[in-house]
Design a protein around this motif. Structure first.
Motif, mmCIF file in Angstrom:
data_model
loop_
_atom_site.group_PDB
_atom_site.id
_atom_site.type_symbol
_atom_site.label_atom_id
_atom_site.label_comp_id
_atom_site.label_asym_id
_atom_site.label_seq_id
_atom_site.Cartn_x
_atom_site.Cartn_y
_atom_site.Cartn_z
ATOM 1 N N ILE A 288 32.029 50.416 35.743
ATOM 2 C CA ILE A 288 31.057 48.859 36.131
ATOM 3 C C ILE A 288 31.596 48.228 37.036
ATOM 4 N N LEU A 289 33.240 47.600 37.062
ATOM 5 C CA LEU A 289 33.627 46.680 37.673
ATOM 6 C C LEU A 289 33.090 47.185 39.399
ATOM 7 N N ARG A 290 33.355 48.447 39.808
ATOM 8 C CA ARG A 290 33.564 48.899 40.781
ATOM 9 C C ARG A 290 32.394 49.174 41.372
ATOM 10 N N LEU A 291 31.118 49.662 40.689
ATOM 11 C CA LEU A 291 30.298 49.338 41.049
ATOM 12 C C LEU A 291 29.839 47.638 41.711
ATOM 13 N N SER A 292 29.522 47.316 40.496
ATOM 14 C CA SER A 292 29.694 45.254 40.916
ATOM 15 C C SER A 292 30.438 44.749 42.810
ATOM 16 N N SER A 293 31.413 45.450 42.256
ATOM 17 C CA SER A 293 32.150 45.304 43.675
ATOM 18 C C SER A 293 31.110 45.375 44.618
ATOM 19 N N THR A 294 30.862 46.715 44.692
ATOM 20 C CA THR A 294 29.845 47.424 45.359
ATOM 21 C C THR A 294 28.988 46.544 46.208
ATOM 22 N N SER A 295 28.118 46.606 45.395
ATOM 23 C CA SER A 295 26.859 45.299 45.376
ATOM 24 C C SER A 295 27.075 44.226 45.660
ATOM 25 N N THR A 296 27.980 43.859 45.507
ATOM 26 C CA THR A 296 28.210 42.567 46.058
ATOM 27 C C THR A 296 28.362 42.395 47.259
ATOM 28 N N THR A 297 29.144 43.617 47.911
ATOM 29 C CA THR A 297 29.501 44.080 49.208
ATOM 30 C C THR A 297 28.904 44.094 50.166
ATOM 31 N N LEU A 298 27.332 45.174 49.437
ATOM 32 C CA LEU A 298 26.452 45.471 50.427
ATOM 33 C C LEU A 298 25.433 44.320 50.350
ATOM 34 N N ARG A 299 25.531 43.351 49.477
ATOM 35 C CA ARG A 299 24.453 42.297 49.394
ATOM 36 C C ARG A 299 24.854 41.910 50.712
ATOM 37 N N ARG A 300 26.302 41.332 50.631
ATOM 38 C CA ARG A 300 27.162 40.253 51.622
ATOM 39 C C ARG A 300 26.275 40.507 52.775
ATOM 40 N N MET A 301 26.269 42.336 52.895
ATOM 41 C CA MET A 301 26.689 43.344 54.189
ATOM 42 C C MET A 301 25.410 42.517 55.469
ATOM 43 N N LEU A 302 24.064 42.133 54.287
ATOM 44 C CA LEU A 302 22.490 42.622 54.331
ATOM 45 C C LEU A 302 22.728 40.875 55.618
ATOM 46 N N VAL A 303 22.922 39.870 54.907
ATOM 47 C CA VAL A 303 22.914 38.581 54.824
ATOM 48 C C VAL A 303 24.196 38.304 56.450
#
Length: 230
Positions: free
Chosen positions: A3-18
């Motif tokens: 769950i922590l890994r998925l949360s980290s990946t999701s956060t990284t993707l959001r940062r890339m999109l901005v």
């Protein structure tokens, strides 16, 4: 941890999109009637993902049968074995089980005149305990029944074949059975032989299946005339 890994990946993707590069791409292409992912298709993103699936198993029996043939003479030559000996049976059994673990339905074969072929999945007769063990294995999606008259067209061979079929037809695994009579027929005469054998088999087993392999050579123009039930 997952769950922590998925949360980290999701956060990284959001940062890339901005990131400015994404924003510039969005502004230059405009919205129109396109989805966000469409207007960003000129930007490459490489993301490493790890996925774990729980409570899932592959089916024992493949939905699409895959058959694989092994020449018995190749096994005999490769391992210096005499046909019909204990070592010969052991070698065939070893190859059968090795392929079956990959959900490949094996058959063994020996060639007769032209490209006539004696193909069989089990080297033991249908009334042998090993036969039911082979044919009933759920990993086996299809099995070849030996057409003995292909090598010796005698009354004894025909009677042996009929007994073999009568035994197999009483078993639930009969729906897996097929006959492989000829390897890559070349002309109408050879297809006519296949048709005649098929008709003969259907006199006492109407639901029989016949495998006929395709030859992509100079005689392919005759393929439109292949018997539609073979």
């Amino acid at each position: 941890m997952q769950i922590l890994r998925l949360s980290s990946t999701s956060t990284t993707l959001r940062r890339m999109l901005v990131l400015p590069a994404f924003q510039d791409c969005h502004e230059n292409n405009g919205l129109g009637d396109m989805m966000d992912e469409d207007v960003m298709n000129n930007v490459a993103v490489r993301v490493k993902l790890s996925l774990t699936v729980w409570d899932f198993t592959l089916p024992l029996t493949p939905s699409l049968p895959a058959v694989f043939g092994i020449s018995e003479t190749v096994i005999e030559d490769r391992f210096c074995l005499e046909h019909g000996t204990k070592g010969w049976y052991d070698a065939l059994d070893h190859h059968f089980r090795w392929l079956l673990q990959y959900r490949i339905s094996p058959f063994f074969c020996r060639w007769g005149d032209s490209m006539r072929i004696l193909a069989y999945t089990c080297p033991w007769p249908a009334d042998h305990p090993k036969a039911n063990e082979y044919y009933s294995d759920p990993r086996l999606a299809a099995y070849a029944v030996p057409y003995a008259p292909i090598l010796s067209c005698t009354d004894a061979a025909k009677n042996s074949l009929r007994r073999e079929v009568e035994i197999l037809k009483t078993e639930a695994h009969w729906s897996k059975a097929y006959f492989y009579l000829w390897d890559e027929p070349l002309n109408m005469e050879q297809y006519e032989v296949i048709r005649n054998i098929s008709n003969e088999l259907r006199t006492y087993t109407p639901d029989v299946r016949i495998l006929t392999t395709y030859y992509a050579g100079q005689y392919t123009s005759i393929l439109g005339l292949i018997y539609d039930k073979t």
